[in-house]
Design a protein around this motif. Structure first.
Motif, mmCIF file in Angstrom:
data_model
loop_
_atom_site.group_PDB
_atom_site.id
_atom_site.type_symbol
_atom_site.label_atom_id
_atom_site.label_comp_id
_atom_site.label_asym_id
_atom_site.label_seq_id
_atom_site.Cartn_x
_atom_site.Cartn_y
_atom_site.Cartn_z
ATOM 1 N N GLU A 42 0.840 -1.193 0.000
ATOM 2 C CA GLU A 42 0.000 0.000 0.000
ATOM 3 C C GLU A 42 0.886 1.259 0.000
ATOM 4 O O GLU A 42 0.690 2.183 -0.799
ATOM 5 C CB GLU A 42 -0.902 -0.056 1.253
ATOM 6 C CG GLU A 42 -1.864 1.091 1.409
ATOM 7 C CD GLU A 42 -2.839 1.223 0.253
ATOM 8 O OE1 GLU A 42 -3.125 0.211 -0.418
ATOM 9 O OE2 GLU A 42 -3.281 2.371 0.000
ATOM 10 N N MET A 43 1.875 1.271 0.885
ATOM 11 C CA MET A 43 2.733 2.455 1.050
ATOM 12 C C MET A 43 3.499 2.807 -0.233
ATOM 13 O O MET A 43 3.675 3.962 -0.567
ATOM 14 C CB MET A 43 3.733 2.193 2.187
ATOM 15 C CG MET A 43 4.655 3.343 2.490
ATOM 16 S SD MET A 43 5.746 2.946 3.871
ATOM 17 C CE MET A 43 4.644 2.979 5.220
ATOM 18 N N PHE A 44 3.954 1.766 -0.938
ATOM 19 C CA PHE A 44 4.806 2.011 -2.109
ATOM 20 C C PHE A 44 4.080 1.754 -3.434
ATOM 21 O O PHE A 44 4.717 1.513 -4.450
ATOM 22 C CB PHE A 44 6.085 1.167 -1.998
ATOM 23 C CG PHE A 44 6.907 1.504 -0.784
ATOM 24 C CD1 PHE A 44 7.307 2.810 -0.541
ATOM 25 C CD2 PHE A 44 7.275 0.523 0.125
ATOM 26 C CE1 PHE A 44 8.062 3.143 0.587
ATOM 27 C CE2 PHE A 44 8.026 0.847 1.260
ATOM 28 C CZ PHE A 44 8.416 2.158 1.488
ATOM 29 N N LYS A 45 2.737 1.831 -3.410
ATOM 30 C CA LYS A 45 1.992 1.474 -4.630
ATOM 31 C C LYS A 45 2.283 2.431 -5.787
ATOM 32 O O LYS A 45 2.217 2.032 -6.939
ATOM 33 C CB LYS A 45 0.501 1.325 -4.357
ATOM 34 C CG LYS A 45 -0.231 2.582 -3.977
ATOM 35 C CD LYS A 45 -1.720 2.287 -3.848
ATOM 36 C CE LYS A 45 -2.428 3.548 -3.422
ATOM 37 N NZ LYS A 45 -3.459 3.346 -2.434
ATOM 38 N N SER A 46 2.668 3.672 -5.472
ATOM 39 C CA SER A 46 2.946 4.612 -6.561
ATOM 40 C C SER A 46 4.200 4.208 -7.349
ATOM 41 O O SER A 46 4.436 4.716 -8.444
ATOM 42 C CB SER A 46 3.121 6.029 -6.012
ATOM 43 O OG SER A 46 4.256 6.075 -5.176
#
Ligand code: NDP
Length: 340
Positions: A42-46
């Motif tokens: 979730e945190m690094f989805k970008s």
């Protein structure tokens, strides 16, 4: 380039992963279960497919990382248990030592693309408690190994942890010395003292905070610590974001190969953090007003508990360290946000 970061969900490791991604690396993070990796996804989805997870259930099992090391250019091995109340020696030394040798063996076998392995060791494998000298990379914590050898599970929790880190780092260098003519990678070891800083890993509450963050929290926000503790006890320290930066630099700087490197901003006694917290205006944590004050200024005249020579770090990495005030401000703002 792609970096494998082990124990990717830990306090330090999430910052390491973030720093590598920010610098343009692809990252494969290893965790012990898919569940523990969910917040990372979730945190690094970008970052899309530049961030991926691999589950390695048991890092001590022969061949554990055989698949995980395939296709990566470098490895940052951070996974290792850090708690100071271990009942047995084996519960720390097992994963610390075998986890380290396992990943090195897998890298030797299947890590055709690996050029460097950075290991998160610790000043625990350098410093001998009670010795007053200035510690350098030439020093090894033989004292903790001796205590654990003599006393087994009766040894102090601190000695058990210190011995686990010392033996793990020794095992890494031993493996490297034996195999360096056959492998395409070299080794760089980082030795940080106490690591403090804001939290971006998945923590349910204060009770499940990692060891160093918990000690900082309890010292600065919980009143009533004894004077002797606040004004004579401490260590040296470094901000978690500087530790992350050091992992990137240790991977990029040619001269870091074959070196163990102490990374430390400087020393502290616990009172210093209380003073730093009280010096900030406006308070980053208004919900805790007033903050404990302890014994203001006593840290300034206190003898530094442990001093490290960081000349090698300056020469090879040249880190720009956060100050106590900056780190304190960011930790407290983070605690305020969480309602702690
Ligand atoms: P955390 O407890 O937050 O993270 C530890 C990481 O190691 C987690 O990913 C954890 O996975 C993993 N781990 C722990 N035990 C095992 C095990 N038995 N098998 C597999 N994985 C395991 O601690 P930190 O982020 O503080 O520590 C990270 C590294 O930095 C460690 O090597 C530590 O020794 C070192 N270090 C830390 C300092 C500090 O002050 N924080 C100072 C100097 C060095 P899981 O969540 O699944 O348990």
């Amino acid at each position: 380039d792609k970096v494998l970061v082990t124990g990717a969900n830990g306090f330090i490791a999430v910052w390491v992963v973030r720093k590598f991604l920010e610098k343009g690396y692809a990252v494969r993070g290893s965790v012990r279960s898919a569940d523990k990796g969910k917040f990372l996804k979730e945190m690094f989805k970008s970052y899309g497919d530049k961030f991926e997870l691999v589950v390695v259930e048991d890092i001590t099992k022969e061949g554990a990382f055989d698949e995980a090391v395939k296709g990566v250019d470098a490895i940052a091995h951070t996974a290792s248990p850090f708690y100071l109340d271990a009942a047995s020696v084996d519960e720390l030394i097992g994963p610390a030592v075998n986890g380290t040798t396992c990943i090195l063996k897998s890298a030797a076998k299947n890590g055709q693309g690996v050029k460097r392995i950075v290991i998160t060791s610790s000043c625990a494998s350098v410093v001998e408690v009670g010795n007053d000298k200035v510690f350098t990379e030439k020093d090894w914590n033989e004292l903790a190994i001796k205590e654990v050898k003599e006393q087994g599970d009766e040894a102090s929790g601190l000695a058990k942890y210190f011995a686990s880190k010392t033996l793990a780092e020794k095992a890494a260098w031993e493996f490297y010395e034996k195999n360096k003519s056959d492998v395409k990678w070299d080794l760089a070891v980082l030795n940080p003292p106490f690591v403090f800083g804001p939290i971006i890993h998945d923590v349910k509450g204060v009770d499940s905070l990692n060891t160093s963050a918990r000690q900082w929290h309890d010292t600065v926000l919980v009143d009533g610590k004894p004077k002797d503790f606040l004004t004579t006890q401490g260590e040296s320290w470094i901000d978690v974001r500087d530790v992350a930066e050091a992992h990137v630099l240790a991977l990029e700087k040619e001269a870091a190969g074959g070196e163990r490197i102490i990374i430390s901003e400087g020393s502290f006694v616990w009172q210093d953090w209380i003073d730093a917290a009280n010096s900030l205006s406006p308070s980053p944590i208004p919900s805790h007003t007033p903050l404990p004050v302890g014994y203001p200024g006593a840290g300034r005249t206190a003898k530094p508990p442990v001093v490290y020579d960081t000349a090698k770090e300056k020469r090879i990495l040249d880190l720009k360290y956060h100050t106590k005030e900056e780190t304190t401000r960011d930790i407290l703002a983070d605690f305020e946000k969480r309602g702690w």
